[in-house]
Design a protein around this motif. Structure first.
Motif, mmCIF file in Angstrom:
data_model
loop_
_atom_site.group_PDB
_atom_site.id
_atom_site.type_symbol
_atom_site.label_atom_id
_atom_site.label_comp_id
_atom_site.label_asym_id
_atom_site.label_seq_id
_atom_site.Cartn_x
_atom_site.Cartn_y
_atom_site.Cartn_z
ATOM 1 N N ARG A 1 -71.780 48.605 17.964
ATOM 2 C CA ARG A 1 -70.378 48.499 18.363
ATOM 3 C C ARG A 1 -70.371 47.840 19.744
ATOM 4 N N ILE B 1 -76.504 47.709 13.265
ATOM 5 C CA ILE B 1 -75.131 47.336 13.586
ATOM 6 C C ILE B 1 -74.733 48.040 14.881
ATOM 7 N N ASN C 1 -72.857 53.127 21.571
ATOM 8 C CA ASN C 1 -73.661 53.278 20.357
ATOM 9 C C ASN C 1 -74.535 54.528 20.370
ATOM 10 N N ARG D 1 -68.039 44.540 15.933
ATOM 11 C CA ARG D 1 -69.357 44.853 15.365
ATOM 12 C C ARG D 1 -70.273 43.655 15.532
ATOM 13 N N TYR D 2 -71.535 43.973 15.755
ATOM 14 C CA TYR D 2 -72.547 42.933 15.873
ATOM 15 C C TYR D 2 -73.800 43.397 15.150
#
Length: 95
Positions: free
Chosen positions: A91, A89, A77, A50-51
């Motif tokens: 992926r 957020i 995403n 996750r970012y």
């Protein structure tokens, strides 16, 4: 990230067992439901990281940081555009 072309008789469960990843990860990486079709090219991730998007981030910059591509980020995403926003957020598919 690996790719796999769906063959006659394949199911998501069989593909997940072949590559050792969950059906859920395959579905998320490809923005698909429970049905697959012969000839589809599926991305098979090993996992996701996750970012949280920061102000000024771009998909290209994030892809470079994590060694992936914009196309894979968008697919992982379910993004149809290149637009992202701070706090979102994402992926990140891991190779």
């Amino acid at each position: 990230m690996r790719v796999y072309t769906v063959q006659p008789g394949d199911t998501l469960w069989e593909i997940s067992r072949k590559f050792g990843v969950s059906v859920g990860l395959i579905k998320k990486a490809n923005c698909i439901g429970d049905v697959i079709q012969v000839g589809w090219v599926l991305y098979i991730p090993r996992a996701f990281q996750r970012y949280i998007v920061q102000w000024g981030d771009t998909l290209w910059g994030i892809s470079q940081r994590f060694g992936t591509t914009v196309a894979l980020l968008k697919r992982a995403n379910c993004l149809s555009q290149d637009m992202i926003h701070a706090g979102q957020i994402l992926r990140i598919p891991l190779a």
